[in-house]
Write a protein that holds these residues in place. Structure first.
Motif, PDB file in Angstrom:
ATOM      1  N   THR A 186      -0.491 -12.170  -7.614  1.00  0.00           N
ATOM      2  CA  THR A 186       0.152 -12.006  -6.341  1.00  0.00           C
ATOM      3  C   THR A 186       1.120 -10.798  -6.450  1.00  0.00           C
ATOM      4  N   ARG A 187       1.937 -10.388  -7.471  1.00  0.00           N
ATOM      5  CA  ARG A 187       2.893  -9.369  -7.532  1.00  0.00           C
ATOM      6  C   ARG A 187       1.997  -7.937  -7.276  1.00  0.00           C
ATOM      7  N   GLU A 188       0.892  -8.198  -7.979  1.00  0.00           N
ATOM      8  CA  GLU A 188       0.086  -6.751  -8.010  1.00  0.00           C
ATOM      9  C   GLU A 188      -0.630  -6.797  -6.275  1.00  0.00           C
ATOM     10  N   ILE A 189      -0.900  -7.728  -5.729  1.00  0.00           N
ATOM     11  CA  ILE A 189      -1.267  -7.735  -4.522  1.00  0.00           C
ATOM     12  C   ILE A 189      -0.222  -7.233  -3.670  1.00  0.00           C
ATOM     13  N   LYS A 190       0.939  -7.772  -3.388  1.00  0.00           N
ATOM     14  CA  LYS A 190       2.039  -7.385  -2.886  1.00  0.00           C
ATOM     15  C   LYS A 190       2.135  -5.762  -2.941  1.00  0.00           C
ATOM     16  N   ASP A 191       2.136  -5.317  -4.272  1.00  0.00           N
ATOM     17  CA  ASP A 191       2.308  -3.868  -4.417  1.00  0.00           C
ATOM     18  C   ASP A 191       1.424  -3.050  -3.794  1.00  0.00           C
ATOM     19  N   LEU A 192       0.043  -3.432  -3.843  1.00  0.00           N
ATOM     20  CA  LEU A 192      -1.124  -2.740  -3.372  1.00  0.00           C
ATOM     21  C   LEU A 192      -0.980  -2.835  -1.888  1.00  0.00           C
ATOM     22  N   ASN A 193      -0.498  -3.844  -1.208  1.00  0.00           N
ATOM     23  CA  ASN A 193      -0.376  -3.884   0.121  1.00  0.00           C
ATOM     24  C   ASN A 193       0.927  -2.912   0.767  1.00  0.00           C
ATOM     25  N   ILE A 194       1.812  -2.644  -0.087  1.00  0.00           N
ATOM     26  CA  ILE A 194       2.735  -1.831   0.182  1.00  0.00           C
ATOM     27  C   ILE A 194       2.496  -0.344   0.249  1.00  0.00           C
ATOM     28  N   LYS A 195       1.544  -0.082  -0.857  1.00  0.00           N
ATOM     29  CA  LYS A 195       0.899   1.219  -1.004  1.00  0.00           C
ATOM     30  C   LYS A 195       0.099   1.490   0.161  1.00  0.00           C
ATOM     31  N   VAL A 196      -0.741   0.603   0.592  1.00  0.00           N
ATOM     32  CA  VAL A 196      -1.473   0.822   1.675  1.00  0.00           C
ATOM     33  C   VAL A 196      -0.816   1.257   3.078  1.00  0.00           C
ATOM     34  N   LEU A 197       0.163   0.372   3.135  1.00  0.00           N
ATOM     35  CA  LEU A 197       1.100   0.457   4.294  1.00  0.00           C
ATOM     36  C   LEU A 197       1.741   1.918   4.350  1.00  0.00           C
ATOM     37  N   ASP A 198       2.211   2.370   3.076  1.00  0.00           N
ATOM     38  CA  ASP A 198       2.760   3.992   2.760  1.00  0.00           C
ATOM     39  C   ASP A 198       1.722   4.870   3.123  1.00  0.00           C
ATOM     40  N   LEU A 199       0.586   4.759   2.708  1.00  0.00           N
ATOM     41  CA  LEU A 199      -0.665   5.575   2.753  1.00  0.00           C
ATOM     42  C   LEU A 199      -0.833   5.681   4.294  1.00  0.00           C
ATOM     43  N   ARG A 200      -0.841   4.654   5.294  1.00  0.00           N
ATOM     44  CA  ARG A 200      -1.167   4.682   6.542  1.00  0.00           C
ATOM     45  C   ARG A 200      -0.189   5.566   7.369  1.00  0.00           C
ATOM     46  N   GLY A 201       0.918   5.148   6.851  1.00  0.00           N
ATOM     47  CA  GLY A 201       2.249   6.028   7.601  1.00  0.00           C
ATOM     48  C   GLY A 201       2.156   7.665   7.451  1.00  0.00           C
ATOM     49  N   LYS A 202       1.580   8.104   6.243  1.00  0.00           N
ATOM     50  CA  LYS A 202       1.716   9.557   5.882  1.00  0.00           C
ATOM     51  C   LYS A 202       0.659  10.233   6.728  1.00  0.00           C
ATOM     52  N   PHE A 203      -0.494   9.717   7.218  1.00  0.00           N
ATOM     53  CA  PHE A 203      -1.533  10.489   8.034  1.00  0.00           C
ATOM     54  C   PHE A 203      -1.412  10.094   9.374  1.00  0.00           C
ATOM     55  N   LYS A 204      -1.840  11.223  10.064  1.00  0.00           N
ATOM     56  CA  LYS A 204      -1.878  11.041  11.424  1.00  0.00           C
ATOM     57  C   LYS A 204      -3.358  10.858  11.923  1.00  0.00           C
ATOM     58  N   ARG A 205      -3.560   9.934  12.791  1.00  0.00           N
ATOM     59  CA  ARG A 205      -4.987   9.822  13.279  1.00  0.00           C
ATOM     60  C   ARG A 205      -5.250  11.016  14.274  1.00  0.00           C
ATOM     61  N   PRO A 206      -6.437  11.693  14.253  1.00  0.00           N
ATOM     62  CA  PRO A 206      -6.673  12.512  15.218  1.00  0.00           C
ATOM     63  C   PRO A 206      -7.095  11.846  16.812  1.00  0.00           C
ATOM     64  N   ASN A 207      -6.710  12.581  17.810  1.00  0.00           N
ATOM     65  CA  ASN A 207      -7.090  12.279  18.959  1.00  0.00           C
ATOM     66  C   ASN A 207      -8.789  12.384  19.053  1.00  0.00           C
ATOM     67  N   LEU A 208      -9.427  11.477  19.547  1.00  0.00           N
ATOM     68  CA  LEU A 208     -10.673  11.509  19.610  1.00  0.00           C
ATOM     69  C   LEU A 208     -11.102  12.133  21.215  1.00  0.00           C
ATOM     70  N   ARG A 209     -12.214  13.111  20.952  1.00  0.00           N
ATOM     71  CA  ARG A 209     -12.628  13.850  22.163  1.00  0.00           C
ATOM     72  C   ARG A 209     -13.864  13.247  22.546  1.00  0.00           C
ATOM     73  N   ARG A 210     -14.085  13.343  24.127  1.00  0.00           N
ATOM     74  CA  ARG A 210     -15.532  12.884  24.675  1.00  0.00           C
ATOM     75  C   ARG A 210     -16.358  13.782  24.239  1.00  0.00           C
ATOM     76  N   VAL A 211     -17.539  13.473  23.642  1.00  0.00           N
ATOM     77  CA  VAL A 211     -18.672  14.421  23.477  1.00  0.00           C
ATOM     78  C   VAL A 211     -19.887  14.128  24.032  1.00  0.00           C
ATOM     79  N   ARG A 212     -20.696  14.716  24.837  1.00  0.00           N
ATOM     80  CA  ARG A 212     -21.682  14.403  25.429  1.00  0.00           C
ATOM     81  C   ARG A 212     -22.848  14.593  24.727  1.00  0.00           C
ATOM     82  N   VAL A 213     -23.711  13.413  24.686  1.00  0.00           N
ATOM     83  CA  VAL A 213     -24.577  13.560  23.671  1.00  0.00           C
ATOM     84  C   VAL A 213     -26.045  12.890  24.314  1.00  0.00           C
TER      85      VAL A 213
END
Length: 178
Positions: free
Chosen positions: A83-110
């Motif tokens: 359980t301690r390891e799971i909590k640590d991994l969840n915290i790492k996942v949250l930290d990694l999510r915060g560092k990267f920005k998601r790019p805005n998606l553009r419409r593409v005609r296909v």
């Protein structure tokens, strides 16, 4: 001879009778106490014989209980660690999510062909022309109809009122469909 026997008078007096009853009760009480003591001695003797087996089985039970307690403690320690390891991994996942920005998606005609090629790969051979089955409409037809509808609306309302007007509308719709 067949007459009812008369009640005999007892030869023992009432006081003597009472004394004998009390002696009998005292004797019965003594014998009961003696019987209880004998049963208690037999019980103690029986327990002394069987107690050795019971003590041995109790020792075995205590040993088994100790083994089970040790296993339970080990499992609890593993669960706490996980359980301690799971909590640590969840915290790492949250930290990694915060560092990267998601790019805005553009419409593409296909086109439909491109979608089928991406889904089916090289198996896609038939090209789809979605506009091939559409009905063609001429612009001239729509332009001719507009001036009729743009005429004075008051005249149109008076002409179409009542059942005769409905018949005219029905005939007009029937004539345009042919």
């Amino acid at each position: 001879d067949n007459l009812l026997p008369m009640q005999r008078k007892s030869k023992i007096s009432a006081s003597r009778k009472l004394m004998l009853k009390s002696l009998m009760v005292a004797k019965a009480k003594e014998e009961l106490e003696q019987e209880i003591l004998v049963k208690e001695e037999e019980k103690q003797k029986y327990l002394a014989e069987k107690a050795q087996h019971v003590k041995f089985s109790e020792m075995c039970l205590h040993a088994k209980i100790d083994v089970v307690d040790e296993e339970r403690y080990d499992i609890e320690a593993k669960v706490m660690l996980n359980t301690r390891e799971i909590k640590d991994l969840n915290i790492k996942v949250l930290d990694l999510r915060g560092k990267f920005k998601r790019p805005n998606l553009r419409r593409v005609r296909v086109s439909a062909d491109a979608i089928l090629r991406s889904l089916l790969g090289s198996k896609h051979k038939v090209s789809m022309d979605l506009r091939a089955n559409l009905k063609s409409v001429k612009k001239e037809d729509t332009e001719k109809k507009r001036p009729v509808e743009d005429s004075d609306w008051r005249k149109n309302v008076e002409a179409m009122s009542g059942m005769e007007g409905r018949k005219k509308m029905f005939d007009a719709a029937k004539g345009s469909a042919q």
